[in-house]
Scaffold this motif. Sequence first.
Motif, PDB file in Angstrom:
ATOM      1  N   THR A   1      47.479  35.872  21.830  1.00 40.98           N
ATOM      2  CA  THR A   1      47.720  36.549  23.101  1.00 40.98           C
ATOM      3  C   THR A   1      48.000  38.015  22.800  1.00 40.98           C
ATOM      4  OG1 THR A   1      48.792  34.527  23.897  1.00 40.98           O
ATOM      5  CG2 THR A   1      49.101  36.512  25.226  1.00 40.98           C
ATOM      6  N   GLY A   2      47.350  38.884  23.561  1.00 41.44           N
ATOM      7  CA  GLY A   2      47.599  40.321  23.393  1.00 41.44           C
ATOM      8  C   GLY A   2      47.277  40.802  21.984  1.00 41.44           C
ATOM      9  N   GLY A   3      46.332  40.173  21.332  1.00 41.65           N
ATOM     10  CA  GLY A   3      45.896  40.637  20.012  1.00 41.65           C
ATOM     11  C   GLY A   3      46.746  40.134  18.857  1.00 41.65           C
ATOM     12  N   ARG A   4      47.756  39.339  19.182  1.00 46.76           N
ATOM     13  CA  ARG A   4      48.623  38.830  18.113  1.00 46.76           C
ATOM     14  C   ARG A   4      48.644  37.310  18.117  1.00 46.76           C
ATOM     15  NH1 ARG A   4      53.970  40.049  18.357  1.00 46.76           N
ATOM     16  NH2 ARG A   4      53.869  40.264  20.611  1.00 46.76           N
ATOM     17  N   VAL A   5      49.022  36.747  16.989  1.00 44.97           N
ATOM     18  CA  VAL A   5      49.177  35.292  16.887  1.00 44.97           C
ATOM     19  C   VAL A   5      50.470  34.920  17.612  1.00 44.97           C
ATOM     20  CG1 VAL A   5      49.555  33.357  15.295  1.00 44.97           C
ATOM     21  CG2 VAL A   5      47.932  35.182  14.693  1.00 44.97           C
ATOM     22  N   THR A   6      50.358  34.062  18.610  1.00 41.54           N
ATOM     23  CA  THR A   6      51.550  33.702  19.377  1.00 41.54           C
ATOM     24  C   THR A   6      51.872  32.210  19.302  1.00 41.54           C
ATOM     25  OG1 THR A   6      50.137  33.649  21.335  1.00 41.54           O
ATOM     26  CG2 THR A   6      51.484  35.624  21.014  1.00 41.54           C
ATOM     27  N   ALA A   7      50.960  31.435  18.728  1.00 42.20           N
ATOM     28  CA  ALA A   7      51.261  30.002  18.590  1.00 42.20           C
ATOM     29  C   ALA A   7      50.469  29.404  17.434  1.00 42.20           C
ATOM     30  CB  ALA A   7      50.906  29.256  19.888  1.00 42.20           C
ATOM     31  N   ILE A   8      51.143  28.531  16.720  1.00 42.27           N
ATOM     32  CA  ILE A   8      50.472  27.738  15.683  1.00 42.27           C
ATOM     33  C   ILE A   8      50.952  26.307  15.924  1.00 42.27           C
ATOM     34  CG2 ILE A   8      50.204  27.332  13.192  1.00 42.27           C
ATOM     35  CD1 ILE A   8      51.002  30.283  12.758  1.00 42.27           C
ATOM     36  N   ALA A   9      50.023  25.447  16.286  1.00 43.58           N
ATOM     37  CA  ALA A   9      50.456  24.100  16.678  1.00 43.58           C
ATOM     38  C   ALA A   9      49.344  23.100  16.412  1.00 43.58           C
ATOM     39  CB  ALA A   9      50.831  24.093  18.163  1.00 43.58           C
ATOM     40  N   GLU A  10      49.720  21.827  16.538  1.00 44.80           N
ATOM     41  CA  GLU A  10      48.714  20.775  16.282  1.00 44.80           C
ATOM     42  C   GLU A  10      47.584  20.834  17.291  1.00 44.80           C
ATOM     43  OE1 GLU A  10      50.465  16.927  15.996  1.00 44.80           O
ATOM     44  OE2 GLU A  10      51.349  17.365  14.040  1.00 44.80           O
ATOM     45  N   SER A  11      47.935  21.180  18.538  1.00 50.25           N
ATOM     46  CA  SER A  11      46.902  21.215  19.566  1.00 50.25           C
ATOM     47  C   SER A  11      47.257  22.251  20.623  1.00 50.25           C
ATOM     48  CB  SER A  11      46.777  19.823  20.188  1.00 50.25           C
ATOM     49  OG  SER A  11      45.772  19.844  21.144  1.00 50.25           O
ATOM     50  N   LEU A  12      46.327  23.164  20.884  1.00 53.15           N
ATOM     51  CA  LEU A  12      46.560  24.224  21.863  1.00 53.15           C
ATOM     52  C   LEU A  12      45.325  24.356  22.737  1.00 53.15           C
ATOM     53  CD1 LEU A  12      47.923  26.974  19.430  1.00 53.15           C
ATOM     54  CD2 LEU A  12      49.275  25.815  21.183  1.00 53.15           C
ATOM     55  N   SER A  13      45.518  24.952  23.913  1.00 51.63           N
ATOM     56  CA  SER A  13      44.331  25.296  24.696  1.00 51.63           C
ATOM     57  C   SER A  13      44.497  26.705  25.247  1.00 51.63           C
ATOM     58  CB  SER A  13      44.114  24.287  25.829  1.00 51.63           C
ATOM     59  OG  SER A  13      45.252  24.250  26.643  1.00 51.63           O
TER      60      SER A  13
ATOM     61  N   SER B   1      39.515  40.944  14.855  1.00 53.62           N
ATOM     62  CA  SER B   1      40.465  42.016  14.554  1.00 53.62           C
ATOM     63  C   SER B   1      41.344  42.179  15.784  1.00 53.62           C
ATOM     64  CB  SER B   1      39.703  43.305  14.267  1.00 53.62           C
ATOM     65  OG  SER B   1      40.555  44.415  14.397  1.00 53.62           O
ATOM     66  N   ARG B   2      42.622  41.993  15.610  1.00 49.26           N
ATOM     67  CA  ARG B   2      43.569  41.988  16.742  1.00 49.26           C
ATOM     68  C   ARG B   2      43.035  41.115  17.876  1.00 49.26           C
ATOM     69  NH1 ARG B   2      43.050  46.703  18.379  1.00 49.26           N
ATOM     70  NH2 ARG B   2      42.175  47.836  16.634  1.00 49.26           N
ATOM     71  N   GLY B   3      42.505  39.966  17.509  1.00 46.14           N
ATOM     72  CA  GLY B   3      42.066  38.972  18.499  1.00 46.14           C
ATOM     73  C   GLY B   3      40.689  39.242  19.081  1.00 46.14           C
ATOM     74  N   GLU B   4      40.105  40.386  18.772  1.00 45.24           N
ATOM     75  CA  GLU B   4      38.777  40.706  19.310  1.00 45.24           C
ATOM     76  C   GLU B   4      37.722  40.358  18.268  1.00 45.24           C
ATOM     77  OE1 GLU B   4      40.444  44.650  21.661  1.00 45.24           O
ATOM     78  OE2 GLU B   4      38.744  44.866  20.305  1.00 45.24           O
ATOM     79  N   ALA B   5      36.628  39.765  18.730  1.00 45.28           N
ATOM     80  CA  ALA B   5      35.560  39.418  17.783  1.00 45.28           C
ATOM     81  C   ALA B   5      34.867  40.693  17.307  1.00 45.28           C
ATOM     82  CB  ALA B   5      34.561  38.497  18.456  1.00 45.28           C
ATOM     83  N   VAL B   6      34.738  40.793  15.999  1.00 48.59           N
ATOM     84  CA  VAL B   6      33.956  41.888  15.400  1.00 48.59           C
ATOM     85  C   VAL B   6      32.620  41.327  14.915  1.00 48.59           C
ATOM     86  CG1 VAL B   6      33.903  43.656  13.592  1.00 48.59           C
ATOM     87  CG2 VAL B   6      36.070  43.101  14.722  1.00 48.59           C
ATOM     88  N   ILE B   7      32.694  40.189  14.250  1.00 47.04           N
ATOM     89  CA  ILE B   7      31.491  39.460  13.835  1.00 47.04           C
ATOM     90  C   ILE B   7      31.556  38.083  14.480  1.00 47.04           C
ATOM     91  CG2 ILE B   7      30.184  38.511  11.871  1.00 47.04           C
ATOM     92  CD1 ILE B   7      30.461  41.579  11.713  1.00 47.04           C
ATOM     93  N   GLU B   8      30.477  37.692  15.126  1.00 48.39           N
ATOM     94  CA  GLU B   8      30.429  36.362  15.750  1.00 48.39           C
ATOM     95  C   GLU B   8      29.014  35.821  15.605  1.00 48.39           C
ATOM     96  OE1 GLU B   8      31.722  36.380  19.833  1.00 48.39           O
ATOM     97  OE2 GLU B   8      32.816  34.512  19.536  1.00 48.39           O
ATOM     98  N   GLY B   9      28.911  34.601  15.108  1.00 50.52           N
ATOM     99  CA  GLY B   9      27.579  33.999  14.924  1.00 50.52           C
ATOM    100  C   GLY B   9      26.694  34.859  14.030  1.00 50.52           C
ATOM    101  N   GLY B  10      27.306  35.495  13.053  1.00 48.62           N
ATOM    102  CA  GLY B  10      26.518  36.310  12.113  1.00 48.62           C
ATOM    103  C   GLY B  10      26.066  37.648  12.676  1.00 48.62           C
ATOM    104  N   LYS B  11      26.596  38.014  13.841  1.00 46.45           N
ATOM    105  CA  LYS B  11      26.171  39.283  14.469  1.00 46.45           C
ATOM    106  C   LYS B  11      27.375  40.188  14.705  1.00 46.45           C
ATOM    107  CE  LYS B  11      21.804  38.155  16.378  1.00 46.45           C
ATOM    108  NZ  LYS B  11      21.636  37.147  15.367  1.00 46.45           N
TER     109      LYS B  11
END
Length: 484
Positions: A24-36, A433-443
């Motif tokens: 959330t907001g570019g930072r890691v805010t949860a680490i859990a067994e299951s999240l949505s 990078s800060r939650g934003e995709a820089v590389i996705e699917g090889g692109k």
Amino acid sequence: MDLVIRNGTVATASDTFKADIGITGGRVTAIAESLSGEREIDATGKLVLPGGIEAHCHIAQESATGGMTADDYRSGSISAAFGGNSCFVPFAAQHRGMGVIETLDLYDSRAEGASVIDYGYHLIVADPTEKALAEELPQAFARGVTSFKVFMTYDLMKIDDGQFLDILSVAKRHGALTMVHAENSGIIKWISDRLVAAGHTQPRYHAISHPAAAEAEAINRAITLARFVDAPLLIVHVSTPEGAGLVAKARLDGAKIFGETCPQYLFLTKEDLDRPGMEGAKFMCSPPVRDTATQEALWRHLQAGTFSVFSSDHAPYRFDASGKLSKGPDASFKQIANGMPGIALRLPLLFSEGVRGGRITLNQFVALGSTNAAKLYGMHPQKGTIAIGADADIAIWDPEETRTVTVEDQHDNMDYTPFEGRQVTGWPVTVLSRGEAVIEGGKLVAEPGRGRFVARARPDFTGHPGTRTPELDPGWNFGAEIAP
Ligand code: DUC
Ligand code: ZN
Ligand code: ZN
């Protein structure tokens, strides 16, 4: 949560576990067994690792004789991102006659609006004037440039031992880390002059002119100077067992000494310098690549913890008249730019040969490629780990994907890769990078300019008590004046 990475195997420098990561907001805010979350990335069968931190690369940097690297902050950062990096720290090189602040302003203008990932700089100090030492290095530190590199070789860059002590002392006072290119200038010049006079000018003589003894002498002297004033020091691009042994011994003694090695010393040898024609020029770097016994010894030092960081030393000079061959097709080894590209291959090579090859653990891989650099260069815990509150700088790896390295698949501005034809298993497929995709699917899916300058804090030297020099004890008559 803005984004959730689901079903992956997460690894940090210490642990490996199955978890979902919430961002959330570019930072890691949860680490859990299951999240949505609003958006989800399915990482089933993948490794979810801290983004790599490339802490030794030469980007938009001119040498003391004016040659410019082929990569700028746009191409260099894109190439770094394709290689699983979410942050990089190139050099800002002061040349003689330039001020330190002028140098940093220049690099700010080069990086501004160009980088796709976050960045900082190490300052190269080639002209340690009184003003630089008293005013400008502290200002650089306050500005978030908390590591300074010096050279013990190259006529236009090198500093003498007294200047080295000055820089170490200032760095120590402010909590900065000094880095050093440690090779004995006199040995290299002496042997190079004799080789050229005898007509031995081909690239293979580059290795002969930079013997292991030149590195060992300089590393020994650098460590001695740093220990004398009890200042932290990182020896960059260590290429010999002799040099690595000196770093290991100093660490065992408790000194704040750190080491770095690079892919070229593990994957290439001086046989590559002996390829037909001028091909060997592609493999010229300083210190030079060595032999297979050296490779084995350096792997053992990586395993044993002698080296804190594993960096590419990406120094891109094209194999044409704009780069390596600027002095013509028959240039002598002394006239050919030192350095080779590799910013996108550092982590895949280490993963493939190191982790898949059973030489290092996945956690060591994370430490060497990301976490240790974040700690040593003052970016931890904001970067270099996956933890609550950290920047969501994350690389998702497919550990099974096998590719053959080709220059066509690179994203730098180079016309060759020294690793051409090598089979590598394990590739980063998504980089955030800060939650934003820089590389996705090889692109590439990010815009140049989104990367931010990282104002770095004091490096973390926890666990390195240092060594005491009795003559510099402030309790002594003269100690108070001269104590660093
Ligand atoms: N030192 C580096 O760190 N990189 C390229 C060449 C050199 O001398
Ligand atoms: Zn160097
Ligand atoms: Zn370098």
